[in-house]
Scaffold this motif. Structure first.
Motif, short mmCIF file in Angstrom:
data_model
loop_
_atom_site.label_atom_id
_atom_site.label_comp_id
_atom_site.label_asym_id
_atom_site.label_seq_id
_atom_site.Cartn_x
_atom_site.Cartn_y
_atom_site.Cartn_z
N PHE A 197 0.84 -1.20 0.00
CA PHE A 197 0.00 0.00 0.00
C PHE A 197 0.87 1.25 0.00
O PHE A 197 0.64 2.20 -0.77
N ILE A 198 1.89 1.26 0.85
CA ILE A 198 2.80 2.41 0.91
C ILE A 198 3.56 2.57 -0.40
O ILE A 198 3.71 3.68 -0.92
N TYR A 199 4.03 1.45 -0.94
CA TYR A 199 4.75 1.50 -2.20
C TYR A 199 3.87 2.09 -3.31
O TYR A 199 4.32 2.95 -4.09
N ASN A 200 2.61 1.63 -3.41
CA ASN A 200 1.72 2.12 -4.46
C ASN A 200 1.47 3.62 -4.33
O ASN A 200 1.37 4.33 -5.34
N ILE A 201 1.37 4.11 -3.10
CA ILE A 201 1.19 5.56 -2.91
C ILE A 201 2.40 6.32 -3.43
O ILE A 201 2.28 7.31 -4.17
N ILE A 202 3.59 5.84 -3.06
CA ILE A 202 4.83 6.52 -3.50
C ILE A 202 4.95 6.46 -5.02
O ILE A 202 5.26 7.47 -5.67
N ALA A 203 4.68 5.28 -5.61
CA ALA A 203 4.77 5.14 -7.06
C ALA A 203 3.78 6.04 -7.75
O ALA A 203 4.08 6.63 -8.81
N LEU A 235 3.04 0.59 -16.07
CA LEU A 235 2.47 -0.74 -15.85
C LEU A 235 1.77 -0.82 -14.50
O LEU A 235 2.36 -0.50 -13.45
N VAL A 236 0.52 -1.27 -14.54
CA VAL A 236 -0.21 -1.63 -13.33
C VAL A 236 -0.38 -3.14 -13.37
O VAL A 236 -1.05 -3.68 -14.26
N LEU A 237 0.24 -3.82 -12.42
CA LEU A 237 0.26 -5.29 -12.43
C LEU A 237 -0.76 -5.84 -11.45
O LEU A 237 -0.81 -5.44 -10.28
N TYR A 238 -1.60 -6.74 -11.96
CA TYR A 238 -2.67 -7.33 -11.16
C TYR A 238 -2.13 -8.36 -10.18
O TYR A 238 -2.71 -8.58 -9.12
N ASP A 239 -1.01 -8.99 -10.54
CA ASP A 239 -0.47 -10.09 -9.74
C ASP A 239 0.54 -9.53 -8.73
O ASP A 239 1.71 -9.34 -9.05
N ARG A 240 0.10 -9.31 -7.51
CA ARG A 240 0.93 -8.62 -6.52
C ARG A 240 2.18 -9.39 -6.14
O ARG A 240 3.22 -8.81 -5.85
N SER A 241 2.08 -10.73 -6.13
CA SER A 241 3.22 -11.52 -5.69
C SER A 241 4.41 -11.39 -6.63
O SER A 241 5.54 -11.73 -6.26
N ARG A 244 8.24 -9.67 -6.07
CA ARG A 244 9.48 -10.30 -5.59
C ARG A 244 10.43 -10.64 -6.72
O ARG A 244 11.61 -10.91 -6.49
N HIS A 245 9.94 -10.66 -7.99
CA HIS A 245 10.77 -11.04 -9.13
C HIS A 245 11.25 -9.83 -9.94
O HIS A 245 12.02 -10.00 -10.88
N ILE A 246 10.80 -8.63 -9.59
CA ILE A 246 11.04 -7.47 -10.44
C ILE A 246 12.18 -6.63 -9.87
O ILE A 246 12.12 -6.20 -8.71
N PRO A 247 13.21 -6.36 -10.66
CA PRO A 247 14.32 -5.53 -10.17
C PRO A 247 13.86 -4.09 -9.95
O PRO A 247 12.99 -3.59 -10.67
N PRO A 248 14.44 -3.41 -8.95
CA PRO A 248 14.02 -2.03 -8.64
C PRO A 248 14.08 -1.11 -9.85
O PRO A 248 13.21 -0.23 -10.02
N ARG A 249 15.07 -1.29 -10.70
CA ARG A 249 15.19 -0.40 -11.86
C ARG A 249 13.95 -0.49 -12.75
O ARG A 249 13.46 0.52 -13.26
N ARG A 255 7.11 2.97 -13.79
CA ARG A 255 6.20 3.57 -12.79
C ARG A 255 5.20 2.52 -12.31
O ARG A 255 3.98 2.71 -12.28
N MET A 256 5.73 1.36 -11.93
CA MET A 256 4.91 0.18 -11.70
C MET A 256 4.14 0.26 -10.39
O MET A 256 4.66 0.67 -9.36
N ARG A 257 2.87 -0.11 -10.48
CA ARG A 257 2.03 -0.25 -9.30
C ARG A 257 1.39 -1.64 -9.30
O ARG A 257 1.31 -2.29 -10.35
N PHE A 258 0.92 -2.06 -8.13
CA PHE A 258 0.34 -3.40 -7.97
C PHE A 258 -1.06 -3.22 -7.38
O PHE A 258 -1.22 -2.85 -6.22
N GLN A 259 -2.05 -3.45 -8.23
CA GLN A 259 -3.43 -3.19 -7.84
C GLN A 259 -4.30 -4.40 -8.14
O GLN A 259 -3.99 -5.21 -9.02
N HIS A 260 -5.39 -4.49 -7.40
CA HIS A 260 -6.36 -5.55 -7.58
C HIS A 260 -7.74 -4.90 -7.63
O HIS A 260 -7.96 -3.86 -7.01
#
Length: 621
Positions: A197-203, A235-241, A244-249, A255-260
């Motif tokens: 949640f915090i990450y999505n706000i910052i992104a 990119l808004v990614l539906y699959d939140r898990s 763990r596979h995505i490099p910070p860069r 501008r990736m976010r993780f939403q459902h």
């Protein structure tokens, strides 16, 4: 007077301990013990380890006729086309259409077990009481339906033969896996959700306007190759898990976010959905008496279909309506230019919901092909909801077009997964012969190949290879622990005459250059091997495998691109032929020509996919 006997039916490893407990109780109370019927080869091994006598269902399975598969599809098609179910929609999403794949998969398994129980009843009429073991409440939704298929099949098959069927809950729940693939806990979920949640706000704060906004439900390993060609994409990614596979860069580049969808449901929307779900259940009650009927092995399919649909409408429709409502709110907030999907027909509702909502809002959706589907008679894969299907190439285009899809919506892009595959020269060593065998993933009650077939399959391979001098086998398993001990026990018993090694965590392509041929049933691995120049033996030893092999792969064999073994003798002949390095070279060259003509695996799929996304997104600007 002859006393009726009782049959205790077990089919999962967890049932073995429960069966032992029941036998112990009967012994202490000095009452008659039930006889045990095992429906799975792994369960039989576990019973034998405990010296528990059992009756095997192996001989009661029949020939696994392909008609079970086509009967299931035909009946589900009738349910969803010829009844009022087809008119049940919510905000332009055909609700009942979302049931197609789960219903068809359930129907196939139901008929598999129902046939077994009918054969058991005919062969052992003295058993007038059946006690079916089931797991304790361990799932909901579609998973709960699938766990109930065995007792439901026993109840319906036994009911028409005057057998009393009761349920025995084992208390085992099967465990729980969390969002990140580790054991779930409330504390972990709370921590993970809070951090995200915090990450999505910052992104969201630092996101700048982008030329292409994408909502995607796919694995990062699939997305990453072609997103490199879309630096302008958000990119808004539906699959939140997947975080763990995505490099910070990459997170910051896109501008990736993780939403459902559930994150966009207001309280008012939740109340509205609950009211609508009750109304839809009322609609279902009004139409369920109109369901068409069909018979199989002497019993009606209408009754079990009614029960399953009743469960779907009572337990799953509330989730589906919430998913639809949340997806609309998500689209209105994000305003995507394109939707990317790894599937658009699935047991997971959200894939099709994303595609249907996108279609209603005139947002293009693209399903990227990631595996080889069977699209012939009885197929469960002909109801894709996405507007576009990015296909492997001309051959798949043709099959989808024959299934009713518009060719203009079937771009031949290839596959980023295949971009990295490099053709290798066939091994020329005459001293040894090594076969790479793709181990089938067999679940309990699988309708085409079950656990008994698996054992027989490996015995056939052992017998076919043992006559080849200095032959050996590499057994490629999937990289997870599901039934691992069972598989390894089967390997040890089946390959008594042929040396073997097990490869579980190695990448498949890394094994190609070490082997002379690949042996597989219907699988995408066949395309991978052909792309790398490895000779292939396609095995279709069970009658139920023949139609799919002929529908798709017979054209390969006609061009000498691979060999097909429908019988044990044909498997032995294929290996004898491929023991000759000249034959391997000839087959490798023919396979490569076939792939070049029928597939777009030329190393540029990522570029084509990026161009396709950019092109369809342009229409939304």
């Amino acid at each position: 007077m002859k006393k009726d006997k009782t049959l205790l039916i077990v089919y999962e490893p967890a049932h073995v301990a429960s069966a032992q407990d029941i036998l112990n109780v009967c012994a202490r109370e000095q009452r008659g013990k039930p006889d045990i019927l095992a429906l799975d080869a792994e369960v039989e091994m576990l019973l034998a380890e405990r010296s528990i006598p059992f009756i095997s269902c192996k001989e009661f399975r029949g020939d696994a006729p392909f008609e079970r598969i086509t009967d299931a599809k035909d009946y589900v098609d009738r349910l969803l086309a010829d009844t009022a179910l087809s008119r049940i929609t919510y905000r332009d999403v055909p609700v009942a259409e979302l049931f197609r794949l789960p219903l068809q998969m359930y129907a196939k398994r139901f008929l598999y077990f129902a046939d077994i129980f009918c054969n058991v009843s005919d062969a052992m009429p003295d058993y007038k009481r059946w006690m079916v073991c089931v797991r304790g409440a361990s799932a909901d939704g579609i998973a709960a339906l699938e766990e109930g298929v065995v007792p439901n099949a026993a109840r319906h098959a036994g009911g028409i033969r005057g057998i009393t069927v009761t349920i025995h809950a084992t208390g085992d729940t099967g465990g729980s896996r969390g969002t990140l693939g580790i054991t779930n806990s409330g504390a972990f979920r709370t921590l993970f959700n809070s951090a995200l949640f915090i990450y999505n706000i910052i992104a969201g704060v630092f996101a700048r306007p982008s030329a292409i906004r994408i909502i995607a439900s796919d694995y990062w390993k699939h997305l990453a190759p072609y997103l490199q060609g879309l630096p302008e994409a958000e990119l808004v990614l539906y699959d939140r898990s997947e975080i763990r596979h995505i490099p910070p860069r990459a997170l910051f580049r896109h501008r990736m976010r993780f939403q459902h969808a559930e994150h966009y449901l207001s309280r008012a929307a939740r109340r509205h959905v609950a009211e609508e779900a009750r109304r839809y259940y009322g609609i279902w009650r009004d139409v369920r008496s109109t369901l068409p009927d069909a018979s199989h092995n002497g019993f009606s399919l209408r009754a079990p279909a009614t029960e399953v649909l009743d469960a779907l409408f009572s337990d799953n429709v509330p989730r589906i309506l919430a998913g639809i409502e949340g997806t609309y709110a998500m689209f209105e907030s994000i305003r995507p230019h394109v939707v990317l999907l790894r599937a658009s027909i699935s047991r997971q509702w959200h894939f099709a919901i994303l595609a249907f909502v996108a279609r209603a809002l005139k947002v293009p959706s693209i399903e990227v092909q990631h595996g080889l589907e069977y699209l012939g008679p009885g197929s469960a894969s002909t109801g894709h909801a996405a507007e576009y299907i990015a296909t492997y190439g001309p051959l798949v285009q043709k099959e989808l077009e024959n299934a009713g899809y518009a060719r203009g919506k079937l771009p031949a892009v290839g596959s980023p997964r295949f971009d990295a595959y490099v053709k290798t020269e066939p091994r020329t060593m005459e001293q040894t012969f090594r076969a790479l065998v793709i181990v089938p993933d067999v679940t309990i009650g699988q309708t085409v190949v079950d656990s008994y077939d698996l054992i027989e399959y490996f015995r056939v391979l052992n017998d076919a290879l043992k006559v080849i001098p200095r032959s050996s086998v590499v057994l490629k398993m999937r990289p997870w622990k599901h039934r691992e001990q069972f598989y390894r026990s089967v390997f040890k018993e089946a390959f008594a005459d042929v040396p073997y090694t097990v490869a579980q965590y190695e990448k498949l392509e890394s094994l190609f250059h070490e082997c002379d041929t690949i042996v597989s049933d219907y699988s995408t691995a066949i395309l991978e091997a052909l792309q790398c120049g490895v000779p292939v033996v396609l095995t279709a030893l069970r009658p139920a495998q023949h139609p799919a092999a002929r529908f798709h792969f017979l054209q390969y064999a006609e061009k000498n691109a691979l060999l097909i073994a429908f019988t044990p003798d044909e498997a032995a002949t294929s290996f004898t032929r491929l023991a000759d390095s000249g034959e391997r070279k000839h087959l490798s060259e023919a396979g490569s020509r076939f792939m070049q003509h029928n597939y777009a695996f030329d190393g540029h799929a990522s570029e084509r996919l990026a161009a396709l996304v950019r092109e369809v997104a342009k229409g939304r600007e």
